[in-house]
Design a protein around this motif. Structure first.
Motif, mmCIF file in Angstrom:
data_model
loop_
_atom_site.group_PDB
_atom_site.id
_atom_site.type_symbol
_atom_site.label_atom_id
_atom_site.label_comp_id
_atom_site.label_asym_id
_atom_site.label_seq_id
_atom_site.Cartn_x
_atom_site.Cartn_y
_atom_site.Cartn_z
ATOM 1 N N GLU A 2 0.825 -1.211 0.000
ATOM 2 C CA GLU A 2 0.000 0.000 0.000
ATOM 3 C C GLU A 2 0.861 1.264 0.000
ATOM 4 O OE1 GLU A 2 0.225 -1.642 4.190
ATOM 5 O OE2 GLU A 2 -0.477 -2.449 2.315
ATOM 6 N N ASN A 3 2.145 1.148 0.381
ATOM 7 C CA ASN A 3 3.048 2.299 0.351
ATOM 8 C C ASN A 3 3.778 2.424 -0.982
ATOM 9 O OD1 ASN A 3 2.306 2.728 2.968
ATOM 10 N ND2 ASN A 3 4.243 2.098 3.860
ATOM 11 N N ALA A 4 3.675 1.404 -1.815
ATOM 12 C CA ALA A 4 4.362 1.416 -3.104
ATOM 13 C C ALA A 4 3.715 2.446 -4.033
ATOM 14 C CB ALA A 4 4.309 0.034 -3.741
ATOM 15 N N ILE A 5 4.544 3.075 -4.825
ATOM 16 C CA ILE A 5 4.083 4.083 -5.775
ATOM 17 C C ILE A 5 3.954 3.422 -7.140
ATOM 18 C CG2 ILE A 5 4.627 6.296 -6.857
ATOM 19 C CD1 ILE A 5 6.362 6.881 -4.340
ATOM 20 N N ALA A 6 2.810 3.604 -7.784
ATOM 21 C CA ALA A 6 2.576 2.995 -9.099
ATOM 22 C C ALA A 6 3.579 3.537 -10.113
ATOM 23 C CB ALA A 6 1.150 3.293 -9.550
ATOM 24 N N ASN A 7 4.035 2.672 -10.991
ATOM 25 C CA ASN A 7 4.971 3.017 -12.061
ATOM 26 C C ASN A 7 6.278 3.618 -11.550
ATOM 27 O OD1 ASN A 7 3.107 2.158 -14.011
ATOM 28 N ND2 ASN A 7 2.078 4.131 -13.941
ATOM 29 N N LYS A 8 6.672 3.263 -10.349
ATOM 30 C CA LYS A 8 7.924 3.753 -9.772
ATOM 31 C C LYS A 8 8.956 2.647 -9.859
ATOM 32 C CE LYS A 8 10.519 6.553 -7.410
ATOM 33 N NZ LYS A 8 11.096 7.709 -8.005
ATOM 34 N N SER A 9 10.143 2.993 -10.250
ATOM 35 C CA SER A 9 11.228 2.028 -10.346
ATOM 36 C C SER A 9 12.032 2.066 -9.047
ATOM 37 C CB SER A 9 12.118 2.393 -11.526
ATOM 38 O OG SER A 9 13.180 1.504 -11.618
ATOM 39 N N TYR A 10 12.151 0.913 -8.388
ATOM 40 C CA TYR A 10 12.899 0.815 -7.140
ATOM 41 C C TYR A 10 14.266 0.218 -7.428
ATOM 42 C CZ TYR A 10 8.379 1.591 -4.968
ATOM 43 O OH TYR A 10 7.184 2.130 -4.597
ATOM 44 N N ARG A 11 15.306 0.810 -6.846
ATOM 45 C CA ARG A 11 16.679 0.307 -6.953
ATOM 46 C C ARG A 11 17.304 0.339 -5.560
ATOM 47 N NH1 ARG A 11 19.176 4.157 -11.179
ATOM 48 N NH2 ARG A 11 18.183 5.524 -9.712
ATOM 49 N N PRO A 12 16.934 -0.618 -4.717
ATOM 50 C CA PRO A 12 17.384 -0.581 -3.331
ATOM 51 C C PRO A 12 18.889 -0.812 -3.176
ATOM 52 C CG PRO A 12 16.116 -2.558 -3.750
ATOM 53 C CD PRO A 12 16.049 -1.740 -4.988
ATOM 54 N N ILE A 13 19.453 -0.091 -2.206
ATOM 55 C CA ILE A 13 20.864 -0.236 -1.854
ATOM 56 C C ILE A 13 20.971 -0.274 -0.336
ATOM 57 C CG2 ILE A 13 21.248 2.269 -1.954
ATOM 58 C CD1 ILE A 13 24.131 1.677 -2.859
ATOM 59 N N SER A 14 21.848 -1.120 0.153
ATOM 60 C CA SER A 14 22.152 -1.184 1.575
ATOM 61 C C SER A 14 23.663 -1.180 1.712
ATOM 62 C CB SER A 14 21.580 -2.448 2.216
ATOM 63 O OG SER A 14 20.177 -2.442 2.153
ATOM 64 N N ILE A 15 24.167 -0.366 2.641
ATOM 65 C CA ILE A 15 25.603 -0.269 2.876
ATOM 66 C C ILE A 15 25.860 -0.605 4.338
ATOM 67 C CG2 ILE A 15 27.639 1.213 2.795
ATOM 68 C CD1 ILE A 15 26.238 2.842 0.624
ATOM 69 N N PHE A 16 26.753 -1.581 4.557
ATOM 70 C CA PHE A 16 27.058 -2.059 5.897
ATOM 71 C C PHE A 16 28.542 -1.853 6.200
ATOM 72 C CE2 PHE A 16 23.593 -4.588 4.216
ATOM 73 C CZ PHE A 16 22.648 -4.491 5.218
ATOM 74 N N LYS A 17 28.816 -1.459 7.421
ATOM 75 C CA LYS A 17 30.194 -1.379 7.905
ATOM 76 C C LYS A 17 30.470 -2.656 8.681
ATOM 77 C CE LYS A 17 32.602 1.129 11.431
ATOM 78 N NZ LYS A 17 32.588 2.337 12.244
ATOM 79 N N ILE A 18 31.499 -3.405 8.274
ATOM 80 C CA ILE A 18 31.895 -4.631 8.940
ATOM 81 C C ILE A 18 33.126 -4.299 9.779
ATOM 82 C CG2 ILE A 18 32.497 -7.061 8.647
ATOM 83 C CD1 ILE A 18 29.766 -6.261 7.411
ATOM 84 N N ASN A 19 32.971 -4.322 11.087
ATOM 85 C CA ASN A 19 34.048 -3.928 11.995
ATOM 86 C C ASN A 19 35.035 -5.075 12.221
ATOM 87 O OD1 ASN A 19 33.110 -1.270 12.461
ATOM 88 N ND2 ASN A 19 31.523 -2.108 13.762
ATOM 89 N N SER A 20 35.603 -5.540 11.131
ATOM 90 C CA SER A 20 36.580 -6.614 11.171
ATOM 91 C C SER A 20 37.290 -6.649 9.824
ATOM 92 C CB SER A 20 35.885 -7.951 11.422
ATOM 93 O OG SER A 20 36.810 -9.005 11.339
ATOM 94 N N LYS A 21 38.505 -7.150 9.827
ATOM 95 C CA LYS A 21 39.255 -7.324 8.586
ATOM 96 C C LYS A 21 39.304 -8.796 8.174
ATOM 97 C CE LYS A 21 41.164 -4.203 6.770
ATOM 98 N NZ LYS A 21 40.648 -3.350 5.706
#
Length: 143
Positions: A118-137
């Motif tokens: 119900e929150n989606a917008i009609a004819n909208k293109s979604y390109r999700p991105i998630s960025i995580f910091k990994i506190n380890s090498k």
């Protein structure tokens, strides 16, 4: 008198709200932090990228014109960028659901969190991105 009732109602409401339960314990939360999530500014192609230096990290944020770039110490941490590709039906993001530290490796298990239809917008293109910091090498394995 009304303000007293509203205040009491508000206090009861807030105190009755539970906290969200997570599969990741407190030690694991310190290993993986979400830096950025967005439904619209990711790449149109699916990709997972491990970033180990500031220049590559900076280019990701400049690509979608971010005003502020979160600090990451690349001597102690790596950054994981997950682009989920283009989706025209509904938006979603990726969240770390489980983290296992085993034999010098970190195993990250992710799950997709979908935006309510119900929150989606009609004819909208979604390109999700998630960025995580990994506190380890340590070596990172993604599932």
């Amino acid at each position: 008198m009304k303000t007293i009732y509203y205040t009491l109602f508000f206090i009861l409401f807030v105190s009755s709200c539970g906290t969200k339960k997570s599969n990741i314990n407190s030690n694991q939360i310190n290993l993986c932090e979400t830096i950025f999530q967005n439904y619209y500014v990711g790449s149109s192609k699916k990709s997972i990228r491990l970033i180990k230096n500031y220049e590559d990290y900076k280019s990701i944020f400049l690509g979608f014109r971010a005003k502020k770039i979160p600090y990451v110490d690349f001597n102690k941490s790596n950054v994981l960028v997950i682009n989920m590709g283009e989706n025209k039906t509904t938006g979603f993001i990726v969240e770390a659901s489980k983290l296992i530290e085993d034999n010098g490796k970190i195993i990250l298990i992710f799950k997709e969190i979908y935006q309510p239809k119900e929150n989606a917008i009609a004819n909208k293109s979604y390109r999700p991105i998630s960025i995580f910091k990994i506190n380890s090498k340590k070596e990172i394995i993604i599932k």
